[in-house]
Design an enzyme around this catalytic site. Sequence first.
Site, PDB file in Angstrom:
ATOM      1  N   GLY A   1       1.316  -1.328   0.270  1.00  0.00           N
ATOM      2  CA  GLY A   1      -0.180  -0.016   0.050  1.00  0.00           C
ATOM      3  C   GLY A   1       0.844   1.710   0.174  1.00  0.00           C
ATOM      4  O   GLY A   1       2.241   1.105   0.440  1.00  0.00           O
TER       5      GLY A   1
ATOM      6  N   ASP B   1      -4.032   8.947  13.940  1.00  0.00           N
ATOM      7  CA  ASP B   1      -4.576   9.073  12.706  1.00  0.00           C
ATOM      8  C   ASP B   1      -5.972   7.746  11.779  1.00  0.00           C
ATOM      9  O   ASP B   1      -4.893   7.142  11.884  1.00  0.00           O
ATOM     10  CB  ASP B   1      -3.105   8.538  11.355  1.00  0.00           C
ATOM     11  CG  ASP B   1      -3.160   8.661   9.994  1.00  0.00           C
ATOM     12  OD1 ASP B   1      -4.569   9.700   9.615  1.00  0.00           O
ATOM     13  OD2 ASP B   1      -2.158   8.108   9.583  1.00  0.00           O
TER      14      ASP B   1
END
Length: 725
Positions: A414, A529
């Site tokens: 990713g 996050d």
Amino acid sequence: MFLGLLFLQLLRLSLVSCQAKPGCRDKCGNISIPYPFGIGESCSMERLFTVTCNSTNDSMPIPYIKSGLIDITDISLITGEITVTNYLAEDCYNESGRSNSNIPSFRLAHNGPLTFSSTKNKFTALGCDTYATIKAMSEEDLTTGCISICNNNSTSMITEGSCDGFGCCQTSIPRGVRYFEVELGSYSNHSNVLQFNPCSYAFLVDQNWFRFGGISDLSGYMERNNGSVPVVLDWAIGNKTCQEAKVEPDYACLSQNSYCYDSTNGPGYRCNCTAGYQGNPYLQDIGGCEDIDECRTQPCKGICINTRGGYKCDCPKGKHSVDPNKYECKSPFPVVKVTLGIGIPFILALFVSWIYLGLQRRKFINFREKFYKENGGLHLQNLISSYPNITFKLFSEEDLKSATNKFDRNNILGQGGQGMVYKGILPNNQVVAVKKSIVVNAMQGQQFANEMLILSQINHKNVVKLLGCCLEVEIPILVYEFISNGNLFHFIHGECQLSLKTRLTIAAEAAYAIAYLHSAASPPIIHGDVKSSNILLDENYTAKVSDFGASKLTPTDKDQFATFMQGTLGYLDPECLQTGILTEKSDVYSFGVVLVELLSRRKAVSQDGSEQERNLAHLFMTSMNDNRLMDVLDHEIMNEGKMDLIHEVSRLAKRCLSVQGKERPTMKEVATELEGLAVLENHPWMPNNPETESLLNKTSDTYVGESSEFFSLEKRAVLSIEPGR
Ligand SMILES: *[C@@H]1O[C@H](CO)[C@@H](O)[C@H](O)[C@H]1NC(C)=O
Ligand SMILES: *[C@@H]1O[C@H](CO)[C@@H](O)[C@H](O)[C@H]1NC(C)=O
Ligand SMILES: *[C@@H]1O[C@H](CO)[C@@H](O)[C@H](O)[C@H]1NC(C)=O
Ligand SMILES: *[C@@H]1O[C@H](CO)[C@@H](O)[C@H](O)[C@H]1NC(C)=O
Ligand SMILES: *[C@@H]1O[C@H](CO)[C@@H](O)[C@H](O)[C@H]1NC(C)=O
Ligand SMILES: *[C@@H]1O[C@H](CO)[C@@H](O)[C@H](O)[C@H]1NC(C)=O
Ligand SMILES: *[C@@H]1O[C@H](CO)[C@@H](O)[C@H](O)[C@H]1NC(C)=O
Ligand SMILES: *[C@@H]1O[C@H](CO)[C@@H](O)[C@H](O)[C@H]1NC(C)=O
Ligand SMILES: *[C@@H]1O[C@H](CO)[C@@H](O)[C@H](O)[C@H]1NC(C)=O
Ligand SMILES: *[C@@H]1O[C@H](CO)[C@@H](O)[C@H](O)[C@H]1NC(C)=O
């Protein structure tokens, strides 16, 4: 005869420097145009490399790419890059609100040779009270962005040369992008900052060119740069790999002494001259790769002889030197010659060169040691040895290179604004995820080491385990446990069916994990996050919270705050935006957004609809207040007929999304409540659920026929679900 040779030599030199196709113009204005580019169609390799160069007046002509009217400022054969002009987006305000806004988009030919360089450019926004997003279209569409805030009271934070969220912010773009759209806006019409910052600006820019000029860049930036900035594009030949292209009649590496390499930014390949040769690898004879006469440039202390692709530097007969490239050739000592023959000087030379090589290696090691020390390696090593039960491991750079096949792109799991995650296999066959960040960590030395140690102590079944790190590199590389089934973002926005029970179970697990982080250490570990793509799923669809890249031990200083600013838009806590202080309640807000994402199957920030509708949290809150929840939620779960339960979860989400942090529940409360609600749902979940089968079928349908390399890892992961195990 002599003049003829000289002429040929001159001709060759001029051709080597120009590198255009023979008989073609090699310059437009003062910019070199090497083949495969060319002025006019007959001079270029194909239409998309055709450059136009005309000017009506006597002014310097500007070359541009015919198919796209893109102005060129530089073309490089060695790096395969071309620098072109990009236009600025601008959003301006005056006392009565928005006064003008101009947001251009930039589209390169869909199947063409050009892509925006992901390594050389940064998406950059300037302004106080500014948010900017870039929707970059590539193999995986990615919307990313950044926020820059400042006001009268914080102008001292705006620092020249430091693009860190105060007046200036930056983010990276993914690879293979050929088209992007920019969105640029403001939270309060610049009303607090009009005096020194009437406009926001956003642009993709060559990061080596751009330097933040401080507060003076916050007005009139457009005018000072004539509306444009340079951006770097990568170019490549065709859309095949070297291996496939070599057997084709139109293989472009025509020069004898050239080789081919695959482009790393999208399909296609490029050519390069082999070592010791220079010229244009795309040209067959004249202008192609020619031997470099190293004897003109190399400092040889002996006799230099140029060879094809290299050179020899030797001492004249009877003289010796340890290294004739560096040291004068000398006659051997007569005493040695007389008493011991020629064996000793040879051994002596060997000995000296052995020491010399040792020193060279030492230099290289020193460089590693420098990073290792800066990153707190010694401190961490001490800590590890004083805690006997620690499994945390310090990896060497070599370890990780061989685990990830030299960070091969086929191993990419990713990528995002903050860096890349690679799949790696350790020598003991353990599969790991290797996170190579591009955001420089604000923490240094002991502080970083301490944080690593704390994070390595996190041991919870719903938290991805940090296995170790590598400190020998400038930005430390983190090594995590590998989670096989992708992330929640893909799961939610994919095709498979998702029952309410599944959604609640995943939500409760993730909530427990974050609650655990909040309570595991003092000061608490704030994730910072939380978003659906940071919640991974293992083979049993158990949620695992990942990525402590943004997590900080309660940030209080500017640098830590700026790192937080890199967090994805749409999940950001509005209170934190105001105060600049990240708290546990910021994670609660972000989690609220994930909860709504699960209930609605909508993205946190969407591209369609009115400005109000794009922000999922906002859309959800208005629907909730107007009693129109039905419009937002996913019909699939409403058809299950458990509206009471759905309302209960929605109310919980609403509390998480309260504007004021103190009105939000704690993560512990959220987790307990969600677990209770999930238990109310009494259908059995996994593994013997018919849903699993339909999920398997659906995903394999979706992925079959997907030929892109990029998805192949994920595809394998998805197809390896085996129900009933
Ligand atoms: C071309 O000329 C312009 C203006 O004189 C200058 O700024 C630019 O650096 C030059 N470019 C090259 C490649 O020499
Ligand atoms: C250059 O030529 C193109 C095509 O002939 C024309 O459209 C363009 O206006 C010309 N540019 C200038 C500056 O004359
Ligand atoms: C080029 O010519 C046009 C039309 O004659 C004129 O308007 C323009 O100012 C000139 N540009 C320069 C740089 O001289
Ligand atoms: C911004 O200005 C517009 C008018 O241009 C106004 O409708 C809106 O309420 C203003 N927003 C804020 C937050 O001041
Ligand atoms: C603000 O800008 C708008 C549009 O340019 C203009 O019509 C208006 O008069 C300006 N208002 C002020 C107070 O300058
Ligand atoms: C600046 O600070 C003063 C005093 O702390 C405060 O009253 C004011 O609201 C602040 N201004 C802004 C724009 O935040
Ligand atoms: C910002 O500072 C300027 C000059 O010091 C002042 O005139 C203005 O009222 C201040 N604005 C706010 C919102 O504090
Ligand atoms: C902008 O254009 C003006 C006039 O054409 C020129 O003098 C100036 O150098 C240009 N500035 C930049 C940054 O290109
Ligand atoms: C590859 O390039 C050829 C020729 O330019 C084109 O016909 C073909 O559609 C391209 N294939 C892909 C997958 O882009
Ligand atoms: C191409 O060749 C140059 C000069 O030999 C070398 O510096 C560069 O690294 C090579 N690039 C690639 C991608 O092999």
